[in-house]
Design a protein around this motif. Structure first.
Motif, mmCIF file in Angstrom:
data_model
loop_
_atom_site.group_PDB
_atom_site.id
_atom_site.type_symbol
_atom_site.label_atom_id
_atom_site.label_comp_id
_atom_site.label_asym_id
_atom_site.label_seq_id
_atom_site.Cartn_x
_atom_site.Cartn_y
_atom_site.Cartn_z
ATOM 1 N N ILE A 124 4.893 12.535 -3.155
ATOM 2 C CA ILE A 124 3.548 13.005 -3.163
ATOM 3 C C ILE A 124 2.390 11.932 -3.572
ATOM 4 C CG2 ILE A 124 2.064 14.737 -3.907
ATOM 5 C CD1 ILE A 124 4.283 16.419 -4.620
ATOM 6 N N GLY A 126 0.003 8.776 -1.218
ATOM 7 C CA GLY A 126 0.018 7.400 -0.497
ATOM 8 C C GLY A 126 -0.992 6.323 -1.105
ATOM 9 N N GLY A 127 -0.371 6.335 -2.389
ATOM 10 C CA GLY A 127 -1.028 5.019 -3.217
ATOM 11 C C GLY A 127 -0.073 3.906 -3.217
ATOM 12 N N MET A 129 2.011 3.114 -5.502
ATOM 13 C CA MET A 129 3.326 3.618 -5.875
ATOM 14 C C MET A 129 4.375 4.221 -4.913
ATOM 15 S SD MET A 129 3.869 2.557 -8.720
ATOM 16 C CE MET A 129 2.958 1.668 -9.902
ATOM 17 N N GLU A 149 -0.081 12.149 1.883
ATOM 18 C CA GLU A 149 -1.444 11.709 1.186
ATOM 19 C C GLU A 149 -2.511 12.569 1.720
ATOM 20 O OE1 GLU A 149 -2.774 9.411 -0.909
ATOM 21 O OE2 GLU A 149 -4.639 10.390 -0.232
ATOM 22 N N GLY A 151 -5.708 11.863 1.589
ATOM 23 C CA GLY A 151 -6.751 11.235 2.429
ATOM 24 C C GLY A 151 -6.218 10.041 3.142
ATOM 25 N N ALA A 155 -7.383 5.701 -0.633
ATOM 26 C CA ALA A 155 -8.374 6.606 -1.035
ATOM 27 C C ALA A 155 -8.353 6.622 -2.525
ATOM 28 C CB ALA A 155 -8.225 8.101 -0.272
ATOM 29 N N SER A 158 -5.657 2.786 -5.796
ATOM 30 C CA SER A 158 -5.172 1.834 -5.085
ATOM 31 C C SER A 158 -5.925 1.253 -4.110
ATOM 32 C CB SER A 158 -3.648 2.140 -4.419
ATOM 33 O OG SER A 158 -2.704 2.599 -5.234
ATOM 34 N N ASN A 161 -9.249 -0.972 -6.627
ATOM 35 C CA ASN A 161 -8.910 -1.790 -8.007
ATOM 36 C C ASN A 161 -9.420 -3.382 -7.477
ATOM 37 O OD1 ASN A 161 -6.328 -3.501 -7.211
ATOM 38 N ND2 ASN A 161 -5.984 -1.434 -6.997
ATOM 39 N N THR A 286 -3.196 15.249 4.458
ATOM 40 C CA THR A 286 -2.301 16.111 4.294
ATOM 41 C C THR A 286 -1.993 16.488 2.876
ATOM 42 O OG1 THR A 286 -1.221 15.524 6.311
ATOM 43 C CG2 THR A 286 -0.016 17.022 4.894
ATOM 44 N N TYR A 363 -14.236 -7.987 -17.084
ATOM 45 C CA TYR A 363 -13.316 -8.694 -16.223
ATOM 46 C C TYR A 363 -14.170 -9.071 -14.987
ATOM 47 C CZ TYR A 363 -12.002 -4.786 -13.290
ATOM 48 O OH TYR A 363 -11.811 -3.682 -12.596
ATOM 49 N N VAL A 447 -2.084 3.671 -15.809
ATOM 50 C CA VAL A 447 -3.307 3.128 -16.474
ATOM 51 C C VAL A 447 -4.243 2.282 -15.428
ATOM 52 C CG1 VAL A 447 -4.397 2.446 -18.658
ATOM 53 C CG2 VAL A 447 -2.238 3.321 -18.708
ATOM 54 N N PHE A 451 -1.187 -1.399 -10.114
ATOM 55 C CA PHE A 451 -0.962 -2.197 -8.810
ATOM 56 C C PHE A 451 -0.120 -3.350 -8.717
ATOM 57 C CE2 PHE A 451 -2.737 -4.329 -5.127
ATOM 58 C CZ PHE A 451 -2.771 -3.177 -4.353
#
Ligand SMILES: Cc1cc2nc3c(=O)[nH]c(=O)nc-3n(C[C@H](O)[C@H](O)[C@H](O)COP(=O)(O)OP(=O)(O)OC[C@H]3O[C@@H](n4cnc5c(N)ncnc54)[C@H](O)[C@@H]3O)c2cc1C
Length: 495
Positions: A124, A126-127, A129, A149, A151, A155, A158, A161, A286, A363, A447, A451
């Motif tokens: 669950i 689709g970033g 990870m 995913e 979106g 989305a 990921s 960033n 989905t 940063y 956190v 990435f």
């Protein structure tokens, strides 16, 4: 071949857009990211409708199905010096901000065919990870994997960033994970056939208080023990690395030249495409809506496109993980916190490392296109799934940046956006089995550094899942540690 230019700011032709659609980028947000259209000075005002029409014509979608991308403030490019002069009440929490249009759920461009009735592993989210894990599982021969995913890809955090990758951490585990990740990133373009613009220009941390300077020194000692050659520099030596810095108020610096920046979107797409080539299914637009649980196991995942029976489910929904876990009756300790970021007009290259002021959470780095990309945490930011953008951030960031690099005062901000940090009580992730629901695996709570951890964590997690051998990463960072108090706090957090 058509040479008609649709986006004059970024030189994107009709042919580029058609090519993106044919490659599978079939929603406006994804086409924007793939081609770069709408990211220049006019922010899509002159090209959005032409791209939308091309998408509708090429896919046969009704015009109503083609949703515009989220407009990014500011409306017009604005100089940093002007933004920095906007007064901010530091004592008051930031207000909601301009909410983005989140294109999720019943998106008309999603595939018409139903989701599979069953699969071995459902992931669950689709970033980075979820997709990196899917790729690594497939590499080990486990291809009966479905990524869900809600979106478009990119989305979540990921796609929002700063792409910073560094080995400068305060715990041996994170130093080793980051080192392995950077090793894998270096091989990525060759292995996956996609340019991820990895640039190892280093990370230069600045400390403005003796307390932060001490934190840098302690961390640097640990890095050196682990073969990571971080150097502690005086403010003058730090200025040799970036001559444009004023070093106003700086006590000490930490510099590691092999850290760097990677471009987030192709990194994500690279994992997705490699996984799909090996047979993994990635279903965008989905949404997971529930779980079927019986006999202490998840039997099926429910979605807005149907039910999917599965043997294992991995929860990799980033900042949304607590709300998804709740659907199975599981409580996670993670809390989402908005984190804002911006990009300026392009400048001639002058900034090699990513610079971060550890005390304020400022940063900034310079992208390959020359833009300054940077963010800054806000200590007053309340917990919540808020991805809106604020003038308060523009003002605070501009002031902090121009204090450190005064010559950037005349640079204009082109666009700002926000994402959510997925924060845990000890700043380390939640990994491994769920107590009472062993076939639900956790993979969240990264956190502001998920990435850069994704390549190494996903590699180990796939091996652990497939071979079922012991790996202490998945007990050290398990969910149960928050109940037993077995916490291992990471302190080198920006923002
Ligand atoms: C502004 C900002 C700057 C950052 N800078 C850095 C940096 O420089 N370096 C670094 O390493 N990290 C950085 N991070 C952190 C990093 O982006 C995250 O740790 C990482 O992207 C998390 O990846 P993820 O896959 O866990 O979550 P995400 O990328 O958020 O993916 C989770 C996905 O789950 C989906 N989802 C949610 N609910 C459902 C549902 N019900 N059904 C289906 N799908 C669902 C979401 O749409 C989302 O796409 C930054 C984060 C932000 C916000």
């Amino acid at each position: 071949m058509s040479k008609s230019v649709l986006c004059t700011c970024e030189d994107v032709t009709l042919d580029d857009v058609r090519h993106a659609i044919d490659k599978g980028y079939r929603d406006i947000e994804s086409i924007k990211r793939y081609t770069g259209f709408g990211t220049g000075v006019c922010q899509g005002k002159s090209c959005l409708s032409a791209v939308a029409r091309t998408l509708a014509e090429r896919t046969g979608a009704s015009p109503g199905a083609v949703l515009p991308f989220t407009p990014r403030p500011p409306l017009h490019p604005v100089e940093m010096s002007l933004l920095g002069s906007v007064p901010v009440d530091e004592q008051r929490p930031p207000a909601g901000g301009v909410p983005p249009v989140i294109q999720v759920g019943s998106h008309a461009l999603r595939p018409p065919e139903p989701v599979p009735e069953k699969t071995r592993v459902v992931i669950i989210g689709g970033g980075i990870m979820g997709l990196a894990l899917a790729h690594n599982l497939a590499k080990l021969g486990c291809t009966d994997v479905l990524v869900l995913e809600r979106g478009y890809l990119c989305a979540g955090a990921s796609g929002r960033n700063g792409g910073g990758v560094r080995m400068q951490w305060s715990t041996p585990t994170n130093i080793e994970l980051a080192r392995r990740s950077i090793e894998l990133m270096k091989q990525f373009a060759g292995e996956m056939g996609i340019n991820v613009w990895l640039r190892q220009g280093g990370y230069l941390f600045l400390a403005r208080t003796e307390e932060m300077a001490e934190r840098l020194r302690t961390s640097a000692e640990l890095h050196n023990k682990h073969g990571v050659k971080t150097q502690i520099l005086s403010p003058g030596e730090g200025r040799d690395v970036v001559p444009e810095l004023t070093m106003k108020g700086v006590v000490a610096c930490a510099y590691h030249p092999d850290d760097g920046v990677i471009f987030p979107w192709p990194f994500l797409w690279g994992y997705a495409q490699a996984a799909q080539k090996r047979g993994v299914r990635v279903e965008t637009f989905t949404t997971v809506t529930g779980f079927e649980v019986s006999g202490g196991r998840v039997r099926a995942v429910e979605t807005d496109r149907g039910r999917i029976a599965c043997e294992t489910v991995v929860l990799a929904a980033g900042a949304w993980s607590p709300e998804v876990a709740k659907l199975a009756g599981v409580e996670l300790p993670n809390a989402p916190h908005r984190h804002e970021i911006l990009s300026t007009e392009p400048l001639k290259p002058f900034l090699t490392p990513l610079v971060s002021v550890l005390d304020s959470g400022l940063y900034f780095s310079q992208s390959m296109r020359g833009e300054i990309v940077g963010g800054m945490g806000d200590p007053r930011e309340p917990a919540g799934l808020n991805q809106g953008s604020t003038l308060r951030f523009l003002s605070r960031f501009s002031r902090a940046l121009t204090e450190q690099v005064p010559r950037l005062g005349h640079i204009k901000v082109l666009r700002q956006w926000a994402g959510c940090y997925d924060v845990t009580p000890d700043n380390n992730p939640v990994l491994g089995h769920t107590p009472g629901l062993p076939n639900m695996l956790q993979m969240s709570g990264f956190v502001g550094h998920g990435f850069m951890m994704a390549p190494a964590v996903s590699e180990r997690m796939a091996a652990w899942m497939v071979s079922d051998t012991q790996d202490d990463l998945f007990t050290r960072f398990d969910l149960d540690r928050f109940r037993t108090g077995r916490l291992e706090r990471e302190t080198m957090i920006i923002g």
